[in-house]
Design a protein around this motif. Structure first.
Motif, short mmCIF file in Angstrom:
data_model
loop_
_atom_site.label_atom_id
_atom_site.label_comp_id
_atom_site.label_asym_id
_atom_site.label_seq_id
_atom_site.Cartn_x
_atom_site.Cartn_y
_atom_site.Cartn_z
N UNK A 138 62.89 12.12 94.00
CA UNK A 138 61.67 11.51 94.53
C UNK A 138 60.75 11.05 93.40
N UNK A 139 60.79 11.74 92.25
CA UNK A 139 59.99 11.25 91.11
C UNK A 139 60.45 9.86 90.73
N UNK A 140 61.77 9.72 90.57
CA UNK A 140 62.30 8.43 90.16
C UNK A 140 62.01 7.37 91.22
N UNK A 141 62.17 7.77 92.50
CA UNK A 141 61.98 6.82 93.60
C UNK A 141 60.55 6.28 93.62
N UNK A 142 59.57 7.19 93.63
CA UNK A 142 58.17 6.75 93.73
C UNK A 142 57.79 5.85 92.56
N UNK A 143 58.20 6.27 91.36
CA UNK A 143 57.79 5.50 90.19
C UNK A 143 58.50 4.15 90.18
N UNK A 196 56.26 13.48 84.46
CA UNK A 196 56.00 14.57 85.42
C UNK A 196 54.48 14.72 85.64
N UNK A 197 53.74 14.64 84.55
CA UNK A 197 52.30 14.78 84.67
C UNK A 197 51.70 13.68 85.52
N UNK A 198 52.13 12.47 85.27
CA UNK A 198 51.63 11.31 86.02
C UNK A 198 51.98 11.42 87.50
N UNK A 199 53.24 11.76 87.76
CA UNK A 199 53.69 11.92 89.14
C UNK A 199 52.90 13.03 89.83
N UNK A 200 52.71 14.15 89.12
CA UNK A 200 51.95 15.25 89.69
C UNK A 200 50.53 14.85 90.04
N UNK A 201 49.95 14.01 89.17
CA UNK A 201 48.56 13.62 89.35
C UNK A 201 48.38 12.64 90.51
#
Lengths: 283, 294
Positions: free
Chosen positions: A27-32, B120-125
């Protein structure tokens, strides 16, 4: 019966674990990827920032990251390969070698922000480089040194002993054997190690916070003594500084996508090369 | 002629091999030199156990207990998340995945371990914090819990791939013997293979913790940055790493604030050093036990 049940439940749990891990990472890769693509364009990659970071591109940050990464590798590669050669080809089993091994392992575990402190005190202040590309490259170079050493060591150890014996039997000296037989055979392995560490260096932020990075430069860096913009730092700065949070977040998505694509592509390439190479040894 | 040349090359390589040692000693010395003045000015106990961190107030207060506790809470939470999931994933890859699935999953996990912490930090924020805030009805989404979650996700691939290595070192004969006496696969996994690999797996946990303690950008962006002693997981904290990263820019060079940030770095360095030495000792014993040499 009970045995079977506990097995099914246990395996179900393991399935859940890997599912959760892949879900979060996916999901990290997907959203970004999804949100980053909205802002990505040719201009975004090739233009300088305009209108107080709310428009234009991030080209200087991309260029800065490339400079820092290349510089760090230039610093770390000769040192790392030399150290690996000593440990695998020359080292007598001794107390000294054990100490070197331990210090490599411990250096690998030092938090990245501590490297930043070291770089600030030594390169920026003591050596007088100032906040600059040079200081950043040296700091990042030390940070990846352990990784380059262990990758090179692994590559050197994978060269069959018979290669060395054949070369020595032909009358070559120790150094000639290393230079003309062992190193060429180990080169692909060393290169994959280097590529993997490129991925790591490109994404590091904490070590360059106080040694190299700045939020805004008018153009591209002019010398190794100038401050640079860098992709990872730019994401941080966009999210924490400035006066237009909404537009800045969009640009940060774009930067995150470029950084992520860069790092993932680099490490995927290295891993694929390594697997091919391993297979060729096995045959 | 050749002999002299050989000696010269050997000399060069052995000299360069000391680089890591020199850097490690250099880092330690730097941290001590720049950090120690604080212990003199503030006092060792007041610095470590002082309950308030107000470096820019007048008069300033330099007590880093809230920062140490912030780091510990976030790390502890991350371990709760990444250990079961990372080790479970490793067991899955080792035991349940077919050869083909394994050949895909292992490199994917390794690639994911390389996602930069700033991402990770950016996504978390931007994604996780607002989600948690809405889900739990909190005043802010940037909390110790958010930090733990992001760090946990981040450390999972590391824990998973080191654990998987440890599991794959367990000799086949162990499994075959267990299956031959009538144990099923789950029993074999939990009672034979897992215990045999346990010390290798614990190395992965310690290294994961060491990574979590030292992680900077992620916690800097998602934990909220309030330097108070945390009472619950759902309030903002300010771990040691993010204090250094956030305040170094505004600290006056050579001042007490500057020195105290180096002292925090020193403590951080010592903590991770202890973790790494423990991990090293355990993994040595593990290798000896399974007869892997070196």
């Amino acid at each position: 019966m009970k045995k079977q049940l506990s097995q099914n439940m246990g395996f179900g749990f393991l399935f859940l674990c890997i599912g959760t891990a892949l879900f979060f990472l996916g999901s990290i890769i997907y959203f970004i990827a999804i949100r980053g693509f909205r802002i990505l364009s040719w201009d975004f990659i090739t233009q300088v920032p305009r209108e107080a970071m709310t428009a234009g591109g991030v080209a200087p940050a991309i260029v800065g990251t490339l400079y820092l990464t290349m510089g760090a590798i230039i610093v770390a590669l000769p040192l790392g390969v030399a150290c690996a050669i000593y440990l695998t080809e020359y080292s007598p089993k001794s107390f000294v070698v054990n100490i070197i091994r331990m210090s490599i392992n411990n250096l690998a575990g030092v938090p990245s922000v501590v490297f930043g402190l070291f770089g600030l005190a030594i390169f920026v202040k003591l050596f007088g480089f100032g906040v600059s590309i040079l200081a950043g490259c040296c700091t990042l170079g030390i940070l990846v040194l352990p990784q380059i050493i262990s990758a090179s060591q692994e590559a050197l150890l994978a060269v069959p002993q018979s290669y060395r014996e054949a070369s020595l039997a032909l009358g070559a000296t120790h150094w000639q054997t290393i230079r003309s037989t062992v190193l060429p055979a180990a080169l692909p392995g060393i290169l994959t190690g280097v590529i993997l560490s490129i991925g790591r260096v490109a994404g590091e932020t904490a070590p360059i916070l106080f040694t190299a990075a700045t939020f805004y430069t008018r153009g591209y860096p002019s010398s190794i003594f100038s401050e640079v913009m860098a992709l990872p730092y730019h994401i941080y700065a966009l999210m924490t500084e400035g006066t237009h949070p909404q537009e800045q977040t969009q640009i940060a998505y774009g930067c995150a996508l470029i950084l992520l694509a860069l790092v993932l592509a680099i490490s995927a390439a290295a891993i694929i090369i390594r697997q091919r190479h391993r297979k060729s040894y096995e045959q | 002629m050749y002999r002299i040349k050989e000696k010269i090359y050997k000399g060069i390589f052995s000299f360069l091999a000391f680089a890591s040692l020199i850097f490690l000693v250099g880092i330690t010395t730097t941290l001590f030199l720049e950090g120690l003045p604080v212990f003199k000015e503030v006092g060792f106990f007041d610095f470590i156990f002082g309950k308030s961190w107000y470096p820019t107030y007048e008069p300033p207060e330099f007590g880093i207990l809230p920062l140490i506790l912030g780091s510990l809470w976030v790390t502890f939470g991350a371990v709760l998340f990444c250990v079961p999931i990372g080790v479970g994933s490793a067991l899955f890859i080792n035991e349940l995945a077919s050869k083909r699935v394994k050949a895909v999953l292992k490199p994917i996990i390794e690639i994911l371990a390389g996602i930069p912490s700033i991402v990770y930090g950016f996504f978390g924020m931007v994604i996780v914090a607002p989600f948690i805030q809405r889900l739990l009805g909190l005043p802010v989404g940037l909390t110790a819990f958010t930090g733990s979650l992001m760090l946990g996700i981040m450390a999972t691939p590391t824990v998973c791939s080191i654990s998987e290595d440890a599991l794959s070192f367990v000799p086949r004969s162990f499994r075959e013997a267990s299956l031959a006496v009538g144990a099923n696969r789950w029993q074999t996994l939990t009672k034979v293979i897992f215990p045999a690999a346990a010390s290798g797996i614990s190395t992965s946990i310690i290294l994961g913790m060491s990574r979590a303690v030292g992680e900077t950008m992620t916690v800097l962006m998602v934990t909220g940055g309030a330097a108070v002693i945390p009472h619950t997981f759902f309030q903002p904290v300010r771990p040691m790493t993010s204090t250094i990263a956030a305040e170094m820019g505004e600290a006056v060079m050579g001042g007490t604030h500057y020195n105290s940030l180096f002292a925090i770095g020193l403590i951080l360095f010592l903590i991770t050093l202890v973790f790494n030495v423990i991990a090293e000792l355990i993994s040595r014993r593990f290798r000896k036990k399974l007869g892997l040499g070196r």
